[in-house]
Enzyme design. Sequence first.
Site, short mmCIF file in Angstrom:
data_model
loop_
_atom_site.label_atom_id
_atom_site.label_comp_id
_atom_site.label_asym_id
_atom_site.label_seq_id
_atom_site.Cartn_x
_atom_site.Cartn_y
_atom_site.Cartn_z
N TYR A 126 2.87 -8.33 47.68
CA TYR A 126 2.00 -8.27 46.50
C TYR A 126 0.59 -8.58 46.96
O TYR A 126 0.37 -9.52 47.73
CB TYR A 126 2.43 -9.32 45.46
CG TYR A 126 1.47 -9.46 44.31
CD1 TYR A 126 1.68 -8.79 43.11
CD2 TYR A 126 0.32 -10.25 44.43
CE1 TYR A 126 0.78 -8.89 42.06
CE2 TYR A 126 -0.59 -10.35 43.39
CZ TYR A 126 -0.35 -9.68 42.21
OH TYR A 126 -1.25 -9.78 41.19
N GLU A 162 -4.83 -4.34 41.75
CA GLU A 162 -3.56 -4.91 42.19
C GLU A 162 -2.66 -3.85 42.81
O GLU A 162 -2.58 -2.73 42.31
CB GLU A 162 -2.86 -5.51 40.95
CG GLU A 162 -1.50 -6.11 41.23
CD GLU A 162 -0.76 -6.48 39.94
OE1 GLU A 162 -0.99 -7.59 39.43
OE2 GLU A 162 0.03 -5.66 39.45
#
Length: 356
Positions: free
Chosen positions: A99, A173
Amino acid sequence: MKLLEYAGKELFKKYGIDTPKGRVVSSKGELHNVDIPFPWVMKAQVLVGGRGKAGGIKFAENMEEAEKIFDELMNMEIKGEKVRKILIEEKLNIEKEYYLSFFLDRSSREYLMMFSPEGGVDIEAMAERVIKTNVNPLIGLQPYHLRRIPKEVRNIAANLFRLFIENDCELAEINPLAISNGKAIAADAKVIIDNNALYRHPELPKEDVELTPLEKEAREKGIAFVQLDGNIGVIANGAGLTMATLDALNEFDGKGGVFLDLGGTDDPAKVKQAFELMAKAKPKVILLNLFGGITKCDTVARGIIEFMEEHKLDCPVVARIKGMNEDVAREMLSGYVIAVESFQEAARKAAELGRD
Ligand code: GDP
Ligand code: MN
């Protein structure tokens, strides 16, 4: 403004961030023009998160499966959002899911880089494993920040930061940032642009999936217009007064169906346009709450009359008119609207007419 995944990935590509080969489709026929070898990942394009868990990500081995999945996804509503486009991508062999994100952290007044060695759909559960690194906006991302994350994703992080800054992002993101065949590749994209900076980015695609067709029309005409669940169309001047009117309706169990803010205008042509738009929303009753400060009530009335003369409105208009030239306006509108004296009275009357 949120970008759909495919638009986020197009931005990624411009910044040298690898993404899977992909095509966006919105009709079944287009599937046959997709020049990507099977197996495919078929991804519903919606702005809400958690698609994977909601069944919005599917894999297809051949065209027959792809057509079936196309129908499934297109008929799907994910957290209330309709699917209008599907992104088709080559299916990656994912060895690892990281992530990575940059975020505008208002509480620290800095940017925040977040990295987790375990990304994917359960990122919330991994909170304690997330590495958080503040980045001073005046200094920017430095090599020492990057040393906190694995070597194989540093280059992507540097590129993502540049994208984040240059596009005035609130969030950029990548989850998962996949390792596939030993290389880092962005398997998903979530980009949010600061609305106040949108004027600096005319090149970005405006996704109108959040807007109804009438809201889109209103936006093109420069009218502040929001459709709500109820059946009472509220027209007022100024966002504050419009919201206060919706609140007043609530007090009498009336439900606002449209929020229409005339703004500071008293141009009859604009007022007419606003009423035309409102009529298309087919409210059960229209509540006009006008306060003339600089706005002249009588010129607003002229716009309303022009509208009424031209169109047959099949719902009553309750009107509360106060301020500059109110007497003239009320006189002009008699026979066209149900005039009431007070704000309260207007809300009560409209709520009553709105009830089935
Ligand atoms: P989200 O649920 O909206 O965040 O959608 P994502 O695009 O992140 O996909 C959800 C999950 O589907 C990912 O975490 C992956 O595990 C899986 N996934 C997505 N694309 C691929 C792919 O190309 N190959 C494989 N094996 N899994 C994928
Ligand atoms: Mn994701």
